[in-house]
Design a protein around this motif. Structure first.
Motif, mmCIF file in Angstrom:
data_model
loop_
_atom_site.group_PDB
_atom_site.id
_atom_site.type_symbol
_atom_site.label_atom_id
_atom_site.label_comp_id
_atom_site.label_asym_id
_atom_site.label_seq_id
_atom_site.Cartn_x
_atom_site.Cartn_y
_atom_site.Cartn_z
ATOM 1 N N PRO A 1 -34.443 -94.228 7.619
ATOM 2 C CA PRO A 1 -34.414 -94.912 8.910
ATOM 3 C C PRO A 1 -35.662 -95.766 9.089
ATOM 4 C CG PRO A 1 -35.144 -92.659 9.218
ATOM 5 C CD PRO A 1 -34.795 -92.799 7.761
ATOM 6 N N PRO A 2 -35.637 -96.723 10.023
ATOM 7 C CA PRO A 2 -36.806 -97.600 10.213
ATOM 8 C C PRO A 2 -38.085 -96.801 10.454
ATOM 9 C CG PRO A 2 -35.038 -98.113 11.804
ATOM 10 C CD PRO A 2 -34.509 -97.067 10.905
ATOM 11 N N GLN A 3 -37.976 -95.654 11.168
ATOM 12 C CA GLN A 3 -39.169 -94.866 11.513
ATOM 13 C C GLN A 3 -39.863 -94.289 10.275
ATOM 14 O OE1 GLN A 3 -36.107 -94.562 12.673
ATOM 15 N NE2 GLN A 3 -36.000 -94.071 14.838
ATOM 16 N N SER A 4 -39.136 -94.185 9.153
ATOM 17 C CA SER A 4 -39.747 -93.582 7.965
ATOM 18 C C SER A 4 -40.770 -94.506 7.312
ATOM 19 C CB SER A 4 -38.671 -93.161 6.950
ATOM 20 O OG SER A 4 -38.008 -94.287 6.443
ATOM 21 N N GLU A 5 -40.800 -95.768 7.762
ATOM 22 C CA GLU A 5 -41.825 -96.698 7.261
ATOM 23 C C GLU A 5 -43.212 -96.278 7.741
ATOM 24 O OE1 GLU A 5 -41.419 -99.731 5.563
ATOM 25 O OE2 GLU A 5 -39.265 -99.419 5.323
ATOM 26 N N SER A 6 -43.244 -95.602 8.909
ATOM 27 C CA SER A 6 -44.558 -95.327 9.500
ATOM 28 C C SER A 6 -44.943 -93.850 9.499
ATOM 29 C CB SER A 6 -44.624 -95.901 10.912
ATOM 30 O OG SER A 6 -43.474 -95.572 11.620
ATOM 31 N N GLY A 7 -44.135 -92.985 8.864
ATOM 32 C CA GLY A 7 -44.546 -91.581 8.797
ATOM 33 C C GLY A 7 -43.387 -90.675 8.429
ATOM 34 N N ALA B 1 -35.172 -84.516 7.542
ATOM 35 C CA ALA B 1 -34.093 -84.910 6.623
ATOM 36 C C ALA B 1 -32.860 -84.057 6.867
ATOM 37 C CB ALA B 1 -34.548 -84.763 5.175
ATOM 38 N N LEU B 2 -31.714 -84.708 6.837
ATOM 39 C CA LEU B 2 -30.426 -84.029 6.983
ATOM 40 C C LEU B 2 -29.630 -84.222 5.693
ATOM 41 C CD1 LEU B 2 -28.207 -82.640 8.700
ATOM 42 C CD2 LEU B 2 -27.543 -84.927 9.505
ATOM 43 N N PHE B 3 -29.219 -83.111 5.087
ATOM 44 C CA PHE B 3 -28.343 -83.185 3.914
ATOM 45 C C PHE B 3 -26.895 -83.161 4.403
ATOM 46 C CE2 PHE B 3 -30.870 -82.535 -0.015
ATOM 47 C CZ PHE B 3 -32.126 -82.406 0.562
ATOM 48 N N TYR B 4 -26.068 -84.043 3.838
ATOM 49 C CA TYR B 4 -24.631 -84.059 4.134
ATOM 50 C C TYR B 4 -23.874 -83.785 2.838
ATOM 51 C CZ TYR B 4 -19.914 -85.617 5.126
ATOM 52 O OH TYR B 4 -18.535 -85.655 5.251
ATOM 53 N N GLN C 1 -26.187 -95.605 12.009
ATOM 54 C CA GLN C 1 -26.651 -96.038 13.347
ATOM 55 C C GLN C 1 -27.288 -94.876 14.108
ATOM 56 O OE1 GLN C 1 -23.238 -96.924 16.066
ATOM 57 N NE2 GLN C 1 -22.011 -96.232 14.331
ATOM 58 N N TYR C 2 -26.749 -93.670 13.937
ATOM 59 C CA TYR C 2 -27.294 -92.503 14.649
ATOM 60 C C TYR C 2 -28.566 -92.001 13.961
ATOM 61 C CZ TYR C 2 -22.581 -92.827 16.462
ATOM 62 O OH TYR C 2 -21.417 -93.302 17.007
ATOM 63 N N ALA C 3 -28.568 -92.078 12.636
ATOM 64 C CA ALA C 3 -29.772 -91.680 11.895
ATOM 65 C C ALA C 3 -30.927 -92.616 12.253
ATOM 66 C CB ALA C 3 -29.491 -91.707 10.398
ATOM 67 N N ALA C 4 -30.603 -93.898 12.437
ATOM 68 C CA ALA C 4 -31.644 -94.873 12.822
ATOM 69 C C ALA C 4 -32.135 -94.580 14.235
ATOM 70 C CB ALA C 4 -31.087 -96.291 12.736
ATOM 71 N N LYS C 5 -31.211 -94.226 15.128
ATOM 72 C CA LYS C 5 -31.586 -93.955 16.525
ATOM 73 C C LYS C 5 -32.544 -92.758 16.610
ATOM 74 C CE LYS C 5 -29.395 -92.433 20.798
ATOM 75 N NZ LYS C 5 -28.141 -91.896 21.311
ATOM 76 N N HIS C 6 -32.232 -91.696 15.851
ATOM 77 C CA HIS C 6 -33.047 -90.479 15.947
ATOM 78 C C HIS C 6 -34.144 -90.400 14.882
ATOM 79 C CE1 HIS C 6 -30.519 -88.626 19.026
ATOM 80 N NE2 HIS C 6 -29.471 -89.056 18.347
ATOM 81 N N GLY C 7 -34.132 -91.325 13.939
ATOM 82 C CA GLY C 7 -35.160 -91.317 12.903
ATOM 83 C C GLY C 7 -34.971 -90.211 11.879
ATOM 84 N N LEU C 8 -33.726 -89.979 11.488
ATOM 85 C CA LEU C 8 -33.455 -88.936 10.475
ATOM 86 C C LEU C 8 -33.188 -89.568 9.105
ATOM 87 C CD1 LEU C 8 -33.367 -86.768 12.641
ATOM 88 C CD2 LEU C 8 -31.125 -86.068 11.817
ATOM 89 N N ILE C 9 -33.786 -89.003 8.078
ATOM 90 C CA ILE C 9 -33.435 -89.345 6.698
ATOM 91 C C ILE C 9 -32.146 -88.589 6.388
ATOM 92 C CG2 ILE C 9 -34.134 -89.012 4.279
ATOM 93 C CD1 ILE C 9 -37.072 -89.208 5.275
ATOM 94 N N VAL C 10 -31.151 -89.261 5.790
ATOM 95 C CA VAL C 10 -29.894 -88.563 5.489
ATOM 96 C C VAL C 10 -29.625 -88.646 3.985
ATOM 97 C CG1 VAL C 10 -27.437 -88.353 5.983
ATOM 98 C CG2 VAL C 10 -28.992 -89.113 7.787
ATOM 99 N N PRO D 1 -40.437 -89.740 2.504
ATOM 100 C CA PRO D 1 -41.352 -89.217 3.530
ATOM 101 C C PRO D 1 -40.676 -88.176 4.435
ATOM 102 C CG PRO D 1 -40.607 -91.419 4.127
ATOM 103 C CD PRO D 1 -40.020 -91.137 2.777
ATOM 104 N N VAL D 2 -40.474 -86.980 3.881
ATOM 105 C CA VAL D 2 -39.802 -85.901 4.616
ATOM 106 C C VAL D 2 -40.835 -85.048 5.342
ATOM 107 C CG1 VAL D 2 -38.367 -83.831 4.407
ATOM 108 C CG2 VAL D 2 -37.891 -85.821 2.961
ATOM 109 N N LYS D 3 -40.576 -84.816 6.627
ATOM 110 C CA LYS D 3 -41.462 -83.961 7.431
ATOM 111 C C LYS D 3 -41.333 -82.528 6.924
ATOM 112 C CE LYS D 3 -41.941 -82.683 12.248
ATOM 113 N NZ LYS D 3 -41.089 -82.492 13.418
ATOM 114 N N PRO D 4 -42.435 -81.880 6.531
ATOM 115 C CA PRO D 4 -42.330 -80.551 5.921
ATOM 116 C C PRO D 4 -41.585 -79.569 6.831
ATOM 117 C CG PRO D 4 -44.555 -81.410 5.687
ATOM 118 C CD PRO D 4 -43.818 -82.374 6.580
ATOM 119 N N GLY D 5 -40.648 -78.859 6.250
ATOM 120 C CA GLY D 5 -39.910 -77.817 6.981
ATOM 121 C C GLY D 5 -38.809 -78.325 7.888
ATOM 122 N N ALA D 6 -38.714 -79.642 8.067
ATOM 123 C CA ALA D 6 -37.718 -80.171 9.009
ATOM 124 C C ALA D 6 -36.478 -80.646 8.258
ATOM 125 C CB ALA D 6 -38.325 -81.302 9.827
#
Ligand SMILES: N[C@@H](CCC(=O)N[C@@H](CS)C(=O)NCC(=O)O)C(=O)O
Length: 296
Positions: A49-55, A59-62, A81-90, A149-154
């Motif tokens: 997602p766009p937010q992953s450029e800055s930190g 991450a969500l596995f499907y 579109q939803y991953a971009a809205k919430h800033g989730l890597i999928v 850039p995966v947030k640890p544990g998330a």
């Protein structure tokens, strides 16, 4: 191509970028790599997602269902579109090893290629390569954390049908590994339905055994002792596989009702079938469910 110099040379991990498309301000990418668990080349999709450029971001596995590759979800579900809205890597992996040459692996849509069932097979001729459980929960998990850039544990997990079963058993067998879980029309009790019985017989052996129980969400739910989880499950009422007794969601709900650590939110959706039209209709709710847990 990305090289990882920190790994010993005997397990050098290389990712090859197969495709890259801008989507809702982020990047939908596909990579290939040599899998050590499956002993073959594998592809997986990652939405950044766009937010992953800055930190770092959660991450969500499907996990996809029978016959799918990494492409079905990224081209049909409209998740970006939803991953971009919430800033989730999928992350959307493939559903089995490919091109192994196991006798019979391409004979039917529900066993072998495209039908790894997210288990580690113990029976020949499947045992060497059909190790999708370890691939998803260990190898790909590590690869994704090392390269994006995966947030640890998330980390959350979801999936559809065979992949819904996969998401449920990955979460229930590995307490604490996934902070959130959901599923679309999951195979909830594979030991008791034709799809599951066929796959488990091939991968684990003829008669129901501890291996069968250890990969069946309904059986696992009773004994789950990990952190509390809320299972969001959407199920179409007009799903032909529900009618055929392949999915059995009520059995999982019953099993969870006896375990205070597991809350189920089963939503029966009138007139929806088993297709990606159904997934596309509710993927926004699922991404929100995961975002709530993973961004808390
Ligand atoms: N081909 C099988 C069904 C396979 C099927 O429905 N696969 C689902 C997952 S269980 C799927 O996602 N198919 C790919 C797609 O719809 O893009 C049949 O006709 O009975």
């Amino acid at each position: 191509m990305i090289l990882f110099p920190d790994l010993p040379s005997n397990c050098l991990t290389m990712l090859t970028e197969v495709s890259k498309n801008m989507c809702f301000g982020g990047w939908q990418k596909v990579f290939s790599h040599e899998s050590s668990e499956l002993s073959c080349s594998m592809r997986f999709a990652v939405y950044l997602p766009p937010q992953s450029e800055s930190g770092p971001r959660p991450a969500l596995f499907y996990l996809s269902g029978l016959t799918c590759t990494e492409q079905n979800f990224i081209t049909k579900a409209g998740a970006q579109q939803y991953a971009a809205k919430h800033g989730l890597i999928v992350v959307a992996p493939d559903t089995s090893p490919r091109g192994i040459g196991v006798p019979g692996e391409d004979d039917s849509y529900d066993l072998g290629t495209g039908a790894g069932f997210y288990v580690d097979a113990t029976r020949e001729p499947w045992a060497k390569n059909y190790r999708m459980h370890s691939y998803i929960t260990k190898e790909l998990m590590k690869l994704v954390q090392e390269n994006f850039p995966v947030k640890p544990g998330a980390i959350g997990i979801t999936g559809h049908s065979m992949g819904g079963h996969g998401a449920l058993i990955c979460a229930l067998r590995n307490p604490g590994l996934y902070r959130s879980v959901s599923a679309f029309s999951p195979i909830c009790n594979p030991s008791a339905c034709p799809w599951g019985q066929k796959a488990f017989t091939a991968y684990f052996g003829e008669s129901a055994s501890a291996d069968w129980e250890a990969h069946d969400a309904t059986k696992l739910a009773a004994g789950y002792a990990g952190p509390e989880l809320e299972l969001l499950i959407d199920q179409g009422e007009a799903d032909e596989f529900l009618e055929k007794g392949q999915l059995l969601p009520e059995r999982l709900v019953n099993a969870c009702s006896g375990n205070a650590r597991l809350k189920t939110r089963l939503r029966m959706q009138k007139d929806y079938d088993h297709s990606y039209f159904f997934i596309a209709s509710f993927i926004g709710d699922h991404i929100e469910h995961h975002a709530k847990a993973l961004l808390a």
